[in-house]
Design an enzyme around this catalytic site. Structure first.
Site, short mmCIF file in Angstrom:
data_model
loop_
_atom_site.label_atom_id
_atom_site.label_comp_id
_atom_site.label_asym_id
_atom_site.label_seq_id
_atom_site.Cartn_x
_atom_site.Cartn_y
_atom_site.Cartn_z
CG ASP A 129 36.69 41.51 39.42
OD1 ASP A 129 36.84 40.67 40.33
OD2 ASP A 129 35.96 41.34 38.44
CG ASP A 152 38.04 36.28 41.36
OD1 ASP A 152 37.31 36.29 40.36
OD2 ASP A 152 38.94 35.44 41.54
CD GLU A 181 33.40 34.24 41.26
OE1 GLU A 181 33.17 33.73 40.16
OE2 GLU A 181 34.56 34.41 41.69
CG HIS A 225 34.02 37.40 33.47
ND1 HIS A 225 33.29 37.70 34.60
CD2 HIS A 225 35.18 36.86 33.92
CE1 HIS A 225 33.99 37.38 35.67
NE2 HIS A 225 35.14 36.87 35.29
CG ASP A 226 33.88 33.51 35.16
OD1 ASP A 226 34.84 33.74 34.40
OD2 ASP A 226 33.85 33.83 36.36
#
Ligand code: NOJ
Length: 584
Positions: free
Chosen positions: A98, A206, A280, A353-354
């Site tokens: 990440d 991210d 993302e 995870h979100d």
């Protein structure tokens, strides 16, 4: 290695905190991932995306980084990460890290230095602005703009040391880096190269489309955000009832493509084709995605769209929950398939995870339909054109957690939301209902390895409670069961590896207006796959599909949830993948 190897690859996301705990402190770690690597090998995935394991004060579970080049002791050591990279490589898997560079932690030495004085050489590495003229510095309303943060409250925090405010699109402990400053960009590029030299195989970036904000030319008078509005591009995160909508000023900013192209040139262009970059990109449209992922432009390999995960958000943003409708999902996915058919590439995901658990959101997590719906959803996703991402536990059909009160939540987004909304007078039960449905902790409960008291996740007390349904839903019960959700995923992953139609075939939506069935074909040369999935808990009739009789006689490649219904009547959550070859 082929240039587009990732077209036939499947990525698995590990959220280390919740995957496996090797030292009994209740928090997952690298040692745990090493111990459980065989699970990933058995599933057959190609790439592991590791959510952040860097040094961090853990305000946002590691998405607030204080040292980009070290592992947080909570997760283990750099040596263990090296071992993980080596062992993954030996097993034929890649490791994608990440990359969280829209912001750092406020405890990162860069920010510590930046905030120390207005003369600091790193002052300009972050977004500092004076208080609004005519207002008491630090008082409500004195923020430089009315922008809201994604985690409730204002996007600016007052810093007494120098009397200025700094920008944080997320928590106050996540100050935004100023990408306008070339030193910031050079430092990020250097850090990325350091990781690639160490052996990592790419990055999941991210909120990468937030790095270019509204131009500095507009400063110091940055524009206000609209109150009560919603960004028409659908980023859909921010509740704008109290603070202004930040997104139009920070999403896909004016220098974004330039920054991505520069990053590509500096970090990736001279390296081999074995790497993967995925951005993302909340609020990015199909047209934006074409630009990001057109290989000739040298930006990213693929991006994550948010359009399908925003379908159950109303005008009030993420927490204004509205029912999700299959027809909207089909239209959205269909548009992305079509829009990236000739240029660029899709990423495919139900969860991460979100997001809440896929089966609880798009499927039916009742005991009667949970398994069949998990398989049907997986079939639809994996058969699309694009690179599928499996979030840990989704390969088992893990579900949302039965949260009772706000005290059951850990995530700062949920906790802040509850505080902000209830202090404004919103009904606490309604606020909680939205958190129960969409809260990020749903995806973060510990991985369910077996039926033992802490699901085999830890020998200690888990940082977030284990879902009580782990006695039914767990890896140990599924790995050797050919009919399990796990083995269905394994077959889907193998199919992508083995059949070039899955990776490269043309996508055509069939029965676009059917509100229970998700039907499409994939075609390459003289081979066509037909995917028919009943994404509802009632039987559905697919007999209207073109060439229905011929397809009924076709070869079955995969099926799940098969009912006794005859012909083209599909049982609840039944899915079929059929193949015909030769000119149709
Ligand atoms: C997106 C990440 O996926 C999420 O977990 C995080 O809270 C925000 N970006 C801020 O880094």
């Amino acid at each position: 290695m082929q240039r587009d190897w990732w077209k036939s690859a499947v990525v698995y996301q590990v959220y280390p905190r919740s995957f496996a705990d090797s030292d009994g402190d209740g928090v997952g770690d690298l040692g745990g991932i090493l111990e459980r690597l065989d699970h990933l090998v058995a599933l057959g995935i190609d790439v592991v995306w590791l959510s952040p394991v860097y040094r961090s004060p853990m305000d946002d579970n590691g998405y607030d980084i204080s040292d980009y080049q070290d592992v947080d002791p909570l997760f283990g050591t750099l040596a263990q990460l090296d071992e993980l990279i080596a062992r993954a490589h030996a097993a034929g898997m890649k490791i994608v890290m990440d990359l969280v560079v829209n912001h750092t932690s406020d405890e990162h030495p860069w920010f510590v230095e930046s905030r120390s004085s207005t003369d600091s050489p790193k002052r300009d590495w972050y977004w500092w602005r004076p208080p609004r003229p005519g207002h008491e510095p630090g008082a409500k309303g004195a923020e430089p703009t009315n922008w809201g943060s994604a985690f409730s409250g204002p996007a600016w925090t007052y810093d007494e040391t120098t009397g200025d405010y700094y920008l944080h699109l997320f928590s106050p402990k996540q100050p935004d880096l100023n990408w306008e400053n070339p030193e910031v960009r050079a430092e990020v590029h250097r850090m990325m190269s350091w990781w690639l030299d160490r052996g990592v195989d790419g990055f999941r970036m991210d909120v990468i489309n937030l790095i270019s904000k509204v131009t500095v030319e507009a400063a110091p008078g940055l524009p206000e955000g609209a109150i009560g509005g919603r960004d028409p591009r659908g980023a859909g995160v921010i509740d704008t009832s109290e603070y202004g909508d930040t997104h139009p000023h920070v999403v896909n900013g004016p220098r974004l493509h330039e920054f991505l192209q520069e990053m590509h040139r500096e970090v990736f262009a001279h390296r081999g084709p074995g790497l993967l970059t995925v951005g993302e990109t909340p609020g990015a449209s199909v047209e934006d995605a074409r630009l990001f992922t057109d290989p000739d432009r040298g930006e990213l390999d693929m991006v994550f769209t948010f359009e399908h995960v925003d379908l159950d958000s109303g005008p009030g943003g993420k927490w204004d929950v509205v029912p999700y409708r299959l027809l909207d999902l089909k239209r959205t996915f269909g548009r992305w398939q079509e829009g990236l058919a000739d240029v660029g590439w899709n990423s495919l995901y139900w969860g991460n995870h979100d997001q809440p658990r896929a089966v609880s959101r798009y499927g039916d997590d009742s005991p009667e339909h949970r398994e069949a719906s998990a398989k049907a959803l997986a079939t639809v996703l994996h058969l699309h054109r694009g690179t599928p991402y499996v979030y840990q536990g989704d390969e088992l059909g893990m579900t949302n957690y039965p949260f009772r009160t706000i005290d059951d939540f850990e995530d700062l987004e949920s906790v802040n939301r509850f505080r902000a909304a209830t202090s404004r007078g919103d009904d606490p039960d309604e606020v909680l209902d939205a958190l129960r449905y969409k809260g990020r902790d749903n995806a973060r409960t510990p991985m369910q390895w077996d039926a033992s008291p802490q699901a085999g996740f830890t020998t200690g007390t888990p940082w977030l409670a284990v879902n009580p349904n782990h006695t039914e839903i767990n890896a140990a019960a599924q790995v050797d069961d050919p009919e399990s959700v796990f083995n269905h995923h394994r077959r889907l992953i193998a199919l992508r590896h083995d059949d070039p139609v899955v990776a490269h075939g043309r996508f055509t939506m069939v029965l676009p207006d059917h509100d229970q069935l998700y039907v499409f074909t994939r075609t390459l040369d003289d081979s066509t796959l037909l995917v028919v999935a009943n994404l509802s808990s009632l039987p559905a009739d697919a007999s209207e599909l073109p060439d229905a009789a011929a397809w009924l006689a076709a070869e079955t490649v995969l099926e799940s949830g098969r009912s006794d219904s005859p012909g083209w009547v599909l049982g609840p959550w039944e899915a079929r993948v059929l193949r015909r070859t030769g000119g149709l």
